[in-house]
Enzyme design. Sequence first.
Site, PDB file in Angstrom:
ATOM      1  CG  ASP A  16      -0.445   0.288   2.512  1.00 53.04           C
ATOM      2  OD1 ASP A  16       0.784   0.511   2.625  1.00 53.04           O
ATOM      3  OD2 ASP A  16      -1.226   0.327   3.490  1.00 53.04           O
ATOM      4  CB  CYS A  53       1.050  -2.087   4.794  1.00 52.38           C
ATOM      5  SG  CYS A  53       0.988  -2.995   6.351  1.00 52.38           S
ATOM      6  CB  THR A  85       2.782  -1.189  11.008  1.00 52.40           C
ATOM      7  OG1 THR A  85       1.517  -1.709  10.546  1.00 52.40           O
ATOM      8  CG2 THR A  85       2.603   0.229  11.514  1.00 52.40           C
ATOM      9  CG  HIS A 139      10.954 -23.581  13.286  1.00 50.72           C
ATOM     10  ND1 HIS A 139      11.136 -23.368  14.635  1.00 50.72           N
ATOM     11  CD2 HIS A 139      12.066 -24.245  12.857  1.00 50.72           C
ATOM     12  CE1 HIS A 139      12.313 -23.877  15.007  1.00 50.72           C
ATOM     13  NE2 HIS A 139      12.899 -24.405  13.944  1.00 50.72           N
ATOM     14  CG  HIS A 174       9.089 -27.338  12.302  1.00 47.88           C
ATOM     15  ND1 HIS A 174       8.917 -26.717  13.512  1.00 47.88           N
ATOM     16  CD2 HIS A 174      10.389 -27.713  12.245  1.00 47.88           C
ATOM     17  CE1 HIS A 174      10.072 -26.691  14.155  1.00 47.88           C
ATOM     18  NE2 HIS A 174      10.980 -27.295  13.414  1.00 47.88           N
TER      19      HIS A 174
HETATM   20  C1  RB5 Z   1      -1.702   3.268   6.081  1.00 46.73           C
HETATM   21  O1  RB5 Z   1      -1.712   4.559   6.570  1.00 46.73           O
HETATM   22  C2  RB5 Z   1      -1.340   2.283   7.166  1.00 46.73           C
HETATM   23  O2  RB5 Z   1      -2.384   2.166   8.069  1.00 46.73           O
HETATM   24  C3  RB5 Z   1      -1.004   0.942   6.561  1.00 46.73           C
HETATM   25  O3  RB5 Z   1       0.061   1.090   5.674  1.00 46.73           O
HETATM   26  C4  RB5 Z   1      -0.577  -0.139   7.515  1.00 46.73           C
HETATM   27  O4  RB5 Z   1       0.443   0.278   8.346  1.00 46.73           O
HETATM   28  C5  RB5 Z   1      -1.679  -0.793   8.243  1.00 46.73           C
HETATM   29  O5  RB5 Z   1      -1.488  -1.720   9.047  1.00 46.73           O
END
Ligand code: RB5
Length: 151
Positions: A8, A67, A69, A100, A135
Amino acid sequence: MRIFMAADHGAYELKEDLVDWIRDQYELEVIDFGVHGPESVDYPDMAARLCRELLDSDPDDRGILLCGTGLGMSMAANRWSGIRAALCHDEYTARLSRQHNNANVLVMGGRVLGIAVARGIVDVWLREAFEGGRHQRRLDKLEQAGKGGGH
Ligand code: RB5
Protein backbone atom coordinates in the site's frame (compact mmCIF):
# COMPACT_ATOMS: atom_id res chain seq x y z
CA MET A 1 10.21 -19.73 -7.84
CA ARG A 2 8.50 -16.46 -8.72
CA ILE A 3 8.00 -13.58 -6.30
CA PHE A 4 4.64 -11.83 -6.13
CA MET A 5 4.77 -8.39 -4.55
CA ALA A 6 2.21 -5.85 -3.41
CA ALA A 7 2.21 -2.81 -1.14
CA ASP A 8 0.00 0.00 0.00
CA HIS A 9 1.03 3.67 0.09
CA GLY A 10 2.79 3.13 3.44
CA ALA A 11 5.51 1.11 1.71
CA TYR A 12 5.35 2.19 -1.92
CA GLU A 13 8.99 3.35 -1.98
CA LEU A 14 10.29 0.22 -0.27
CA LYS A 15 8.34 -1.95 -2.72
CA GLU A 16 9.80 -0.10 -5.70
CA ASP A 17 13.31 -0.63 -4.34
CA LEU A 18 12.81 -4.31 -3.56
CA VAL A 19 11.21 -5.18 -6.92
CA ASP A 20 14.31 -3.94 -8.78
CA TRP A 21 16.74 -5.31 -6.22
CA ILE A 22 15.27 -8.83 -6.21
CA ARG A 23 15.24 -8.93 -10.01
CA ASP A 24 18.91 -7.85 -10.16
CA GLN A 25 20.23 -9.82 -7.21
CA TYR A 26 18.56 -13.21 -7.74
CA GLU A 27 17.43 -13.08 -11.37
CA LEU A 28 13.99 -14.16 -10.16
CA GLU A 29 10.78 -13.27 -11.95
CA VAL A 30 9.01 -10.64 -9.85
CA ILE A 31 5.33 -9.92 -10.47
CA ASP A 32 4.42 -6.48 -9.12
CA PHE A 33 0.74 -6.00 -8.25
CA GLY A 34 1.27 -2.40 -7.16
CA VAL A 35 0.51 0.06 -5.80
CA HIS A 36 2.22 1.78 -8.73
CA GLY A 37 2.24 5.28 -7.25
CA PRO A 38 2.06 6.98 -3.85
CA GLU A 39 -1.76 7.24 -3.90
CA SER A 40 -3.70 5.91 -0.93
CA VAL A 41 -5.06 2.37 -1.34
CA ASP A 42 -6.61 -0.12 1.09
CA TYR A 43 -4.25 -2.86 2.27
CA PRO A 44 -6.95 -5.60 2.37
CA ASP A 45 -7.50 -5.06 -1.38
CA MET A 46 -3.80 -5.33 -2.15
CA ALA A 47 -3.38 -8.40 0.07
CA ALA A 48 -6.42 -10.07 -1.52
CA ARG A 49 -5.07 -9.58 -5.01
CA LEU A 50 -1.71 -11.14 -4.13
CA CYS A 51 -3.11 -14.00 -2.04
CA ARG A 52 -5.63 -15.00 -4.71
CA GLU A 53 -2.89 -15.17 -7.34
CA LEU A 54 -0.44 -16.96 -5.05
CA LEU A 55 -2.95 -19.65 -4.09
CA ASP A 56 -3.58 -20.30 -7.80
CA SER A 57 0.11 -20.46 -8.69
CA ASP A 58 2.96 -22.96 -8.43
CA PRO A 59 3.57 -24.01 -4.78
CA ASP A 60 7.19 -22.81 -5.11
CA ASP A 61 6.06 -19.23 -5.73
CA ARG A 62 6.13 -16.83 -2.80
CA GLY A 63 4.75 -13.43 -1.91
CA ILE A 64 6.02 -10.26 -0.27
CA LEU A 65 3.47 -7.82 1.16
CA LEU A 66 4.39 -4.39 2.48
CA CYS A 67 2.45 -1.70 4.30
CA GLY A 68 3.35 1.00 6.81
CA THR A 69 3.77 -1.25 9.82
CA GLY A 70 3.25 -4.66 8.22
CA LEU A 71 0.37 -5.27 10.63
CA GLY A 72 -2.54 -4.69 8.30
CA MET A 73 -1.04 -6.78 5.50
CA SER A 74 -0.25 -9.68 7.82
CA MET A 75 -3.75 -9.62 9.34
CA ALA A 76 -5.32 -9.51 5.90
CA ALA A 77 -3.12 -12.21 4.33
CA ASN A 78 -3.52 -14.69 7.18
CA ARG A 79 -7.28 -14.79 6.64
CA TRP A 80 -6.65 -16.74 3.44
CA SER A 81 -6.47 -20.50 3.95
CA GLY A 82 -3.14 -21.74 2.62
CA ILE A 83 -1.39 -18.44 3.20
CA ARG A 84 1.21 -18.40 5.98
CA ALA A 85 2.25 -14.76 6.22
CA ALA A 86 5.13 -13.83 8.54
CA LEU A 87 5.62 -10.26 9.74
CA CYS A 88 9.40 -9.95 10.07
CA HIS A 89 11.45 -7.01 11.24
CA ASP A 90 14.71 -8.90 11.77
CA GLU A 91 16.69 -11.66 10.09
CA TYR A 92 16.28 -14.19 12.91
CA THR A 93 12.49 -14.08 12.63
CA ALA A 94 12.74 -14.29 8.85
CA ARG A 95 14.96 -17.40 9.10
CA LEU A 96 12.63 -19.17 11.53
CA SER A 97 9.57 -18.17 9.52
CA ARG A 98 10.95 -20.33 6.70
CA GLN A 99 12.53 -23.16 8.71
CA HIS A 100 9.63 -23.71 11.13
CA ASN A 101 6.56 -21.98 9.68
CA ASN A 102 7.15 -22.50 5.96
CA ALA A 103 5.97 -18.93 5.46
CA ASN A 104 4.92 -18.43 1.87
CA VAL A 105 4.42 -14.69 2.34
CA LEU A 106 6.91 -12.29 3.92
CA VAL A 107 5.43 -9.10 5.37
CA MET A 108 7.41 -6.01 6.34
CA GLY A 109 6.64 -2.46 7.40
CA GLY A 110 7.96 0.30 5.17
CA ARG A 111 7.67 2.90 7.94
CA VAL A 112 9.63 0.89 10.49
CA LEU A 113 12.48 -0.55 8.40
CA GLY A 114 15.30 1.01 6.42
CA ILE A 115 16.00 -0.33 2.96
CA ALA A 116 19.26 -2.09 3.93
CA VAL A 117 17.58 -3.93 6.81
CA ALA A 118 14.64 -4.90 4.59
CA ARG A 119 16.99 -6.23 1.90
CA GLY A 120 18.82 -8.32 4.52
CA ILE A 121 15.53 -9.81 5.71
CA VAL A 122 14.49 -10.63 2.14
CA ASP A 123 17.86 -12.27 1.47
CA VAL A 124 17.55 -14.60 4.46
CA TRP A 125 13.91 -15.35 3.71
CA LEU A 126 14.60 -16.27 0.08
CA ARG A 127 17.50 -18.57 0.96
CA GLU A 128 16.14 -20.52 3.92
CA ALA A 129 14.20 -23.77 3.48
CA PHE A 130 11.39 -25.41 5.46
CA GLU A 131 12.64 -28.15 7.79
CA GLY A 132 9.45 -30.26 7.70
CA GLY A 133 9.09 -33.03 10.31
CA ARG A 134 7.38 -31.87 13.51
CA HIS A 135 6.87 -28.46 11.94
CA GLN A 136 4.70 -29.96 9.19
CA ARG A 137 2.49 -31.54 11.86
CA ARG A 138 1.98 -28.11 13.40
CA LEU A 139 1.19 -26.51 10.06
CA ASP A 140 -1.37 -29.24 9.40
CA LYS A 141 -3.03 -28.26 12.69
CA LEU A 142 -3.05 -24.62 11.62
CA GLU A 143 -4.90 -25.50 8.42
CA GLN A 144 -7.39 -27.63 10.40
CA ALA A 145 -8.01 -24.74 12.81
CA GLY A 146 -8.83 -22.53 9.82
CA LYS A 147 -11.47 -25.06 8.77
CA GLY A 148 -13.17 -25.03 12.16
CA GLY A 149 -11.30 -28.09 13.44
CA GLY A 150 -9.20 -26.16 15.96
CA HIS A 151 -7.66 -27.80 19.01
C1 RB5 B 1 -1.70 3.27 6.08
O1 RB5 B 1 -1.71 4.56 6.57
C2 RB5 B 1 -1.34 2.28 7.17
O2 RB5 B 1 -2.38 2.17 8.07
C3 RB5 B 1 -1.00 0.94 6.56
O3 RB5 B 1 0.06 1.09 5.67
C4 RB5 B 1 -0.58 -0.14 7.51
O4 RB5 B 1 0.44 0.28 8.35
C5 RB5 B 1 -1.68 -0.79 8.24
O5 RB5 B 1 -1.49 -1.72 9.05
